[in-house]
Design an enzyme around this catalytic site. Structure first.
Site, PDB file in Angstrom:
ATOM      1  N   LYS A  56     -31.981 -64.488  57.882  1.00 20.09           N
ATOM      2  CA  LYS A  56     -31.146 -64.289  59.071  1.00 20.09           C
ATOM      3  C   LYS A  56     -31.439 -62.936  59.701  1.00 20.09           C
ATOM      4  O   LYS A  56     -31.620 -61.950  59.005  1.00 20.09           O
ATOM      5  CB  LYS A  56     -29.655 -64.333  58.706  1.00 20.09           C
ATOM      6  CG  LYS A  56     -29.112 -65.702  58.421  1.00 20.09           C
ATOM      7  CD  LYS A  56     -27.616 -65.622  58.233  1.00 20.09           C
ATOM      8  CE  LYS A  56     -27.013 -66.987  57.999  1.00 20.09           C
ATOM      9  NZ  LYS A  56     -25.567 -66.905  57.812  1.00 20.09           N
ATOM     10  N   ARG A  88      -9.590 -67.422  54.747  1.00 18.94           N
ATOM     11  CA  ARG A  88      -8.893 -67.550  56.020  1.00 18.94           C
ATOM     12  C   ARG A  88      -8.237 -68.907  56.184  1.00 18.94           C
ATOM     13  O   ARG A  88      -7.232 -69.031  56.849  1.00 18.94           O
ATOM     14  CB  ARG A  88      -9.879 -67.344  57.174  1.00 18.94           C
ATOM     15  CG  ARG A  88     -10.406 -65.944  57.271  1.00 18.94           C
ATOM     16  CD  ARG A  88     -11.470 -65.871  58.305  1.00 18.94           C
ATOM     17  NE  ARG A  88     -12.600 -66.687  57.864  1.00 18.94           N
ATOM     18  CZ  ARG A  88     -13.845 -66.531  58.256  1.00 18.94           C
ATOM     19  NH1 ARG A  88     -14.141 -65.626  59.138  1.00 18.94           N
ATOM     20  NH2 ARG A  88     -14.803 -67.289  57.788  1.00 18.94           N
ATOM     21  N   SER A 110     -16.908 -62.100  61.783  1.00 19.73           N
ATOM     22  CA  SER A 110     -17.934 -61.290  62.443  1.00 19.73           C
ATOM     23  C   SER A 110     -18.614 -62.088  63.545  1.00 19.73           C
ATOM     24  O   SER A 110     -18.898 -61.562  64.624  1.00 19.73           O
ATOM     25  CB  SER A 110     -18.985 -60.834  61.426  1.00 19.73           C
ATOM     26  OG  SER A 110     -18.437 -59.944  60.505  1.00 19.73           O
ATOM     27  N   HIS A 123     -12.055 -57.872  57.203  1.00 18.22           N
ATOM     28  CA  HIS A 123     -12.788 -57.409  56.019  1.00 18.22           C
ATOM     29  C   HIS A 123     -12.086 -56.199  55.410  1.00 18.22           C
ATOM     30  O   HIS A 123     -11.900 -56.116  54.192  1.00 18.22           O
ATOM     31  CB  HIS A 123     -14.213 -56.968  56.388  1.00 18.22           C
ATOM     32  CG  HIS A 123     -15.118 -58.054  56.832  1.00 18.22           C
ATOM     33  ND1 HIS A 123     -15.871 -57.943  57.979  1.00 18.22           N
ATOM     34  CD2 HIS A 123     -15.424 -59.254  56.280  1.00 18.22           C
ATOM     35  CE1 HIS A 123     -16.605 -59.035  58.115  1.00 18.22           C
ATOM     36  NE2 HIS A 123     -16.344 -59.843  57.103  1.00 18.22           N
TER      37      HIS A 123
END
Length: 162
Positions: A41, A90, A127, A17
């Site tokens: 969440k 990514r 993460s 990040h």
């Protein structure tokens, strides 16, 4: 002023990040790191904790600020007067999903998306992966800033992890 938003949940912030945020800070006059509040969440860290960790991690950048948001990203972008979203990619699978989101964002509000390929050093990092490895006692010190590592250790100490 050229202003961009780097959105995410940052639970916790990783070196991947920070790589994207740092690179964006060199391209824009101001970068707003938008920390998503997702009520559906439960994160490992609270929104306030994530904002504090991001603030410490980005304190060396004079043009980065941290702010939470909920709802549509394009509405947040309008609120902070940022016509551009910067997203790190990514893998090809990231691109497939993010392209659809980018096309929706431009259609909804004219918000452009800049895709930034992740530095190969961080191409596998997320993460979720950091939390999973840390939960089972793995060493994540190379993947997060020291203060985030300390926070992970403290949070997971009761689980027998780290």
């Amino acid at each position: 002023m050229r202003r961009a938003v780097c959105p995410g949940s940052f639970d916790p912030v990783t070196n991947g990040h920070l790589d994207v945020i740092g690179r964006a800070s060199r391209l824009f006059d101001e970068v707003i790191v938008g920390v998503l509040i997702n009520q559906s969440k439960t994160g490992l860290f609270s929104i306030d904790e994530r904002i504090a960790m991001l603030g410490e991690a980005t304190s060396g950048y004079g043009n980065v600020r941290i702010q939470s948001f909920q709802g549509l990203l394009v509405d947040f972008c309008k609120t902070v007067h940022a016509p551009v979203v910067v997203k790190g990619l990514r893998a090809v699978s990231d691109f497939d999903y993010e392209l659809k989101m980018a096309q929706m964002n431009i259609g909804l509000a004219g918000v452009e998306t800049l895709f930034m390929p992740t530095n190969p050093l961080y191409s596998y990092l997320s993460s979720s992966l950091v939390k999973e490895v840390a939960k089972w006692g793995g060493d994540v010190s190379a993947h997060v800033p020291d203060h985030v590592l300390a926070a992970l250790r403290q949070r997971l100490a009761g689980n027998g992890a780290i």
